[in-house]
Write a protein that holds these residues in place. Structure first.
Motif, short mmCIF file in Angstrom:
data_model
loop_
_atom_site.label_atom_id
_atom_site.label_comp_id
_atom_site.label_asym_id
_atom_site.label_seq_id
_atom_site.Cartn_x
_atom_site.Cartn_y
_atom_site.Cartn_z
N ARG A 267 7.99 22.29 9.04
CA ARG A 267 9.26 22.98 8.80
C ARG A 267 9.66 23.62 10.13
NH1 ARG A 267 9.38 26.61 3.75
NH2 ARG A 267 9.64 24.52 2.87
N VAL A 268 10.89 23.36 10.54
CA VAL A 268 11.35 23.79 11.85
C VAL A 268 12.59 24.66 11.70
CG1 VAL A 268 12.11 23.02 14.14
CG2 VAL A 268 10.49 21.62 12.84
N LEU A 269 12.59 25.80 12.39
CA LEU A 269 13.78 26.63 12.52
C LEU A 269 14.56 26.12 13.74
CD1 LEU A 269 15.60 29.22 12.26
CD2 LEU A 269 13.93 30.32 13.81
N ILE A 270 15.84 25.83 13.53
CA ILE A 270 16.71 25.44 14.64
C ILE A 270 17.92 26.35 14.67
CG2 ILE A 270 17.94 23.56 15.79
CD1 ILE A 270 16.44 21.57 14.11
N VAL A 271 18.15 26.98 15.79
CA VAL A 271 19.35 27.79 16.00
C VAL A 271 20.20 27.07 17.04
CG1 VAL A 271 20.29 30.03 16.67
CG2 VAL A 271 18.09 29.91 15.49
N ILE A 272 21.40 26.68 16.62
CA ILE A 272 22.24 25.80 17.43
C ILE A 272 23.47 26.56 17.93
CG2 ILE A 272 23.57 23.66 17.47
CD1 ILE A 272 21.81 22.57 15.27
N PRO A 273 23.58 26.74 19.25
CA PRO A 273 24.79 27.37 19.79
C PRO A 273 25.97 26.42 19.67
CG PRO A 273 23.38 26.60 21.57
CD PRO A 273 22.61 26.37 20.29
N PRO A 274 27.19 26.94 19.76
CA PRO A 274 28.38 26.11 19.53
C PRO A 274 28.46 24.86 20.40
CG PRO A 274 28.99 28.42 19.57
CD PRO A 274 27.54 28.37 19.96
N ASP A 275 28.02 24.95 21.66
CA ASP A 275 28.17 23.79 22.55
C ASP A 275 27.25 22.64 22.18
OD1 ASP A 275 26.02 25.49 23.41
OD2 ASP A 275 25.94 24.38 25.29
N ASP B 109 0.86 -1.18 0.00
CA ASP B 109 0.00 0.00 0.00
C ASP B 109 0.90 1.24 0.00
OD1 ASP B 109 -2.36 -1.46 0.06
OD2 ASP B 109 -2.48 -1.47 2.24
N VAL B 110 0.94 1.93 -1.13
CA VAL B 110 1.84 3.08 -1.29
C VAL B 110 1.17 4.31 -0.69
CG1 VAL B 110 3.17 4.46 -2.90
CG2 VAL B 110 2.69 2.06 -3.44
N GLN B 111 1.71 4.77 0.43
CA GLN B 111 1.08 5.88 1.14
C GLN B 111 1.58 7.24 0.68
OE1 GLN B 111 1.47 5.17 5.34
NE2 GLN B 111 0.16 3.38 5.30
N ASP B 112 2.88 7.35 0.45
CA ASP B 112 3.41 8.66 0.05
C ASP B 112 4.73 8.45 -0.68
OD1 ASP B 112 3.51 11.40 -0.25
OD2 ASP B 112 3.26 11.83 1.89
N THR B 113 5.16 9.47 -1.38
CA THR B 113 6.44 9.42 -2.07
C THR B 113 7.14 10.77 -1.92
OG1 THR B 113 7.52 8.87 -4.19
CG2 THR B 113 5.49 10.15 -4.32
N PHE B 114 8.47 10.72 -1.82
CA PHE B 114 9.25 11.92 -1.55
C PHE B 114 10.47 11.96 -2.46
CE2 PHE B 114 7.46 10.21 2.40
CZ PHE B 114 6.64 11.25 2.81
N ASN B 115 10.83 13.16 -2.88
CA ASN B 115 12.04 13.34 -3.69
C ASN B 115 12.58 14.74 -3.46
OD1 ASN B 115 10.49 15.09 -5.38
ND2 ASN B 115 9.77 13.30 -6.54
N ALA B 116 13.55 15.14 -4.26
CA ALA B 116 14.23 16.42 -4.05
C ALA B 116 13.30 17.62 -4.22
CB ALA B 116 15.41 16.54 -5.01
N ARG B 117 12.10 17.41 -4.76
CA ARG B 117 11.15 18.52 -4.91
C ARG B 117 10.12 18.56 -3.79
NH1 ARG B 117 11.88 15.88 -9.45
NH2 ARG B 117 9.91 14.76 -9.30
N SER B 118 10.29 17.70 -2.78
CA SER B 118 9.31 17.61 -1.69
C SER B 118 9.54 18.71 -0.66
CB SER B 118 9.41 16.25 -1.01
OG SER B 118 9.06 15.21 -1.90
N SER B 119 8.44 19.14 -0.04
CA SER B 119 8.48 20.15 1.02
C SER B 119 7.55 19.74 2.15
CB SER B 119 8.02 21.52 0.50
OG SER B 119 8.95 22.10 -0.38
N ALA B 120 7.76 20.36 3.30
CA ALA B 120 6.78 20.25 4.38
C ALA B 120 5.46 20.84 3.91
CB ALA B 120 7.29 20.98 5.61
#
Length: 334
Positions: free
Chosen positions: A297-305, A182-193
């Motif tokens: 789509r998530v924004l992540i800001v990562i401090p050096p540690d 049962d093919v539910q979804d497909t994703f490739n380089a053109r996929s987005s949230a």
């Protein structure tokens, strides 16, 4: 040469830049200790002839998404790849090298012994239809099918596990396999949230584009000091399952430096999705994505540690003690 993702971590909590030319797109099904349709390490046979049958009857669980019961094969199976669309979906067409999300059941033609199924695990497989990632029978049977489709097919050893079979699953070298997928979804380089827009009201954080056309979103970094703590916020909030700390994910992402906003890594630039375990990435990624929903789509800001600290990947544009900014589209949980 194609550059790999910079994200994969090493035990010391750092990340390492893998060799150029390696493919970073290999998927992990996390299915079980039983046989999944992942490919064995053999050379690829020539493309099969695709025929309509014979195929054994589906005697129960006949609707899309239901666990099927499949009769024992009658007579000799085809030496070719027999493929039948049992339920025709109306969604996106699957292309070779796409990642697909699918439920499936696999059994042996001669005995009707079920050697694996995802329905009991209540977790679809997410795997790439690429040579070396999955048995060739799946690649040829599912390419061109649309999401929402149920596809039944029989796979002779040539396009299955070959003469060596799969001892773990009880599959012999001369066994023909029968699958219902049962093919539910497909994703490739053109996929987005595909989630709903969430207000980006914090002026101290970067603003991320909300386009869903498969192109890289913009990331506008404010002219201000970087935050000292991890920030992880929805830009688009999906309605899928939450990602757990032990999960693997399939993503699109773009990473820029806080200082100057220069891009240093991107699946969009490579035109190739990436899949990985949250146990294998820098701490900021693992913490930032844990609890977030598939389709977001998530924004992540990562401090050096929580990123690369004073040991950035050799050959990258990342300097010591850099704060990193990512836009991450969570396409699927694996």
């Amino acid at each position: 040469m194609r550059r790999r993702s910079l994200l994969i971590a090493v035990p010391a909590g750092l990340v390492t830049l893998a060799a150029c030319g390696d493919d970073d797109s290999g998927s992990s099904s996390n299915a079980s200790d039983s046989a999944s349709p992942e490919a064995s390490a053999t050379s690829a046979p020539p493309p099969p002839k695709i025929v309509d049958g014979p195929l054994p009857a589906i005697t129960a669980g006949t609707k899309f998404g239901e666990k099927p019961t499949v009769a024992k094969g009658s007579g000799e199976p085809s030496k070719d790849l027999a493929v039948k669309t049992v339920v025709a979906g109306g969604g996106k067409a699957v292309a070779e090298n796409d990642f697909i999300s699918a439920d499936y059941l696999g059994q042996i033609w001669q005995s009707a012994k079920v050697f694996d199924n995802s329905y009991d695990r209540k977790t679809p497989i997410v795997i790439q239809l690429a040579q070396g990632s999955i048995i060739d029978g799946w690649r040829y049977a599912l390419t061109g099918k649309k999401t929402g489709s149920r596809v039944q097919f029989s796979v002779p050893p040539t396009w299955g596990y070959g003469e060596q079979g799969n001892e773990q699953a009880g599959i012999k070298g001369d066994d023909t396999l029968v699958f219902v997928v049962d093919v539910q979804d497909t994703f490739n380089a053109r996929s987005s949230a595909d989630g709903k827009k969430v207000p980006q009201d914090d002026a101290a954080l970067p603003k991320v584009g909300t386009n869903t056309d498969g192109k890289a979103p913009s990331i506008e970094v404010p002219d201000a000091d970087a935050p000292k703590k991890l920030a992880a916020q929805y830009v688009l909030e999906g309605d899928g399952a939450e990602v757990g700390a032990q999960d693997s994910v399939l993503v699109q992402y773009k990473g820029v430096l806080w200082d100057g906003g220069k891009e240093f890594d991107s699946t969009y630039s490579r035109k190739q999705l990436t899949s990985f375990s949250l146990q294998q990435v820098v701490k900021g990624w693992a913490q930032g994505l844990t609890g977030k929903k598939v389709g977001s789509r998530v924004l992540i800001v990562i401090p050096p540690d929580l990123g690369y600290g004073d040991s950035p990947p050799e050959g990258s544009d990342i300097k010591k003690d850099s704060t990193l900014v990512f836009s991450v589209d969570i396409l699927a949980k694996m």
